[in-house]
Scaffold this active site. Structure first.
Site, PDB file in Angstrom:
ATOM      1  CD  GLU A  51      34.273  16.506  29.106  1.00  0.00           C
ATOM      2  OE1 GLU A  51      34.319  17.745  29.223  1.00  0.00           O
ATOM      3  OE2 GLU A  51      33.381  15.912  28.449  1.00  0.00           O
TER       4      GLU A  51
ATOM      5  CB  CYS B 288      30.051  20.978  24.932  1.00  0.00           C
ATOM      6  SG  CYS B 288      29.316  22.502  25.597  1.00  0.00           S
TER       7      CYS B 288
ATOM      8  CG  HIS C  40      31.201  19.156  29.160  1.00  0.00           C
ATOM      9  ND1 HIS C  40      32.362  19.412  28.464  1.00  0.00           N
ATOM     10  CD2 HIS C  40      30.397  20.231  28.980  1.00  0.00           C
ATOM     11  CE1 HIS C  40      32.277  20.599  27.894  1.00  0.00           C
ATOM     12  NE2 HIS C  40      31.100  21.114  28.182  1.00  0.00           N
TER      13      HIS C  40
END
Length: 231
Positions: free
Chosen positions: A214, A118, A212
């Site tokens: 994660e 990002c 993202h």
């Protein structure tokens, strides 16, 4: 995943917050959402937090790492890419900008595998002379809530080799790449044409993704970084 001695050391940049609260404490803190180290660990790496420091120390820090992740976070200061601040651009984070740009440049100079997530993708673009769109509608559904949309890989790219199919990704951003930095090529797009991944050619492992990973369950991008770091 390999024995502990086989696990490459992956540095992850962090937030630098004036106040954070846990237990009975409210103190300045270096913060990193748990999804980042968990994703590194699940991919077979050892995660090390890299809070903002003197930019002159970035080369020494990167020399100790096998791979680098530049995490998401606040908007990049438009002054960093020669633009005037627009009304919807968020407040600056000068310490993070300076530190993470120095980390990126050190990683590029040393050939250290690099993943920008990002904000990290946007900083990679800025570090190589690119610019950003300061506000983009449709990629943040609700404040503080991650959305989801599809991204399409570009065949023949590093990202395309890791994730060859159209996939749905967790997303939360209101800025994006405008003019590409020197040497960067797009490697994934959203349905509206927004560049969602960029990478550096020439055989180097340098990738930025606008979403993202994660926050999702697909570990292929991080596994690619850890594999390159191990190699």
């Amino acid at each position: 995943m390999g024995a502990p001695s086989d696990r490459p050391l992956i540095g992850v940049s962090t937030y630098w917050e004036a106040a954070a609260r846990w237990g009975v404490w409210e103190l300045p803190a270096a913060l990193l959402p748990a999804g980042y180290p968990r994703l590194v660990q699940a991919a077979g790496g050892l995660a090390a937090m890299l809070p903002p420091d003197e930019p002159s120390l970035a080369e020494s820090a990167v020399a100790r790492l096998d791979g680098l992740v530049v995490a998401g976070g606040p908007d990049v200061a438009p002054e960093r890419y020669g633009a005037e601040r627009e009304p919807r651009t968020g407040p600056p984070a000068p310490e993070r900008d300076a530190w993470e740009l120095a980390l990126i440049r050190a990683a590029l100079a040393s050939g250290t595998p690099l993943l920008g997530i990002c904000r990290g993708m946007q900083l990679l673009n800025v570090a190589l002379g690119g610019t950003l769109v300061q506000h983009l509608d449709g990629h943040t559904e609700t404040v503080g809530v991650f959305g989801e949309h599809a991204v399409k890989p570009v065949p023949g790219t590093l990202y395309g080799s890791l994730v060859p199919e159209v996939s749905s990704v967790p997303t939360y951003h209101h800025q994006s790449v405008d003019r590409l930095g020197k040497g960067l090529v797009p490697s994934a797009y959203a349905e509206d044409g927004t560049v969602e991944a960029v990478e550096l050619g020439g055989g180097s492992w340098v990738l930025g993704v606008q979403w993202h990973p994660e926050m999702g369950t697909d570990g292929r991008v991080m596994s690619g970084l850890v594999g390159a770091a191990r190699g």
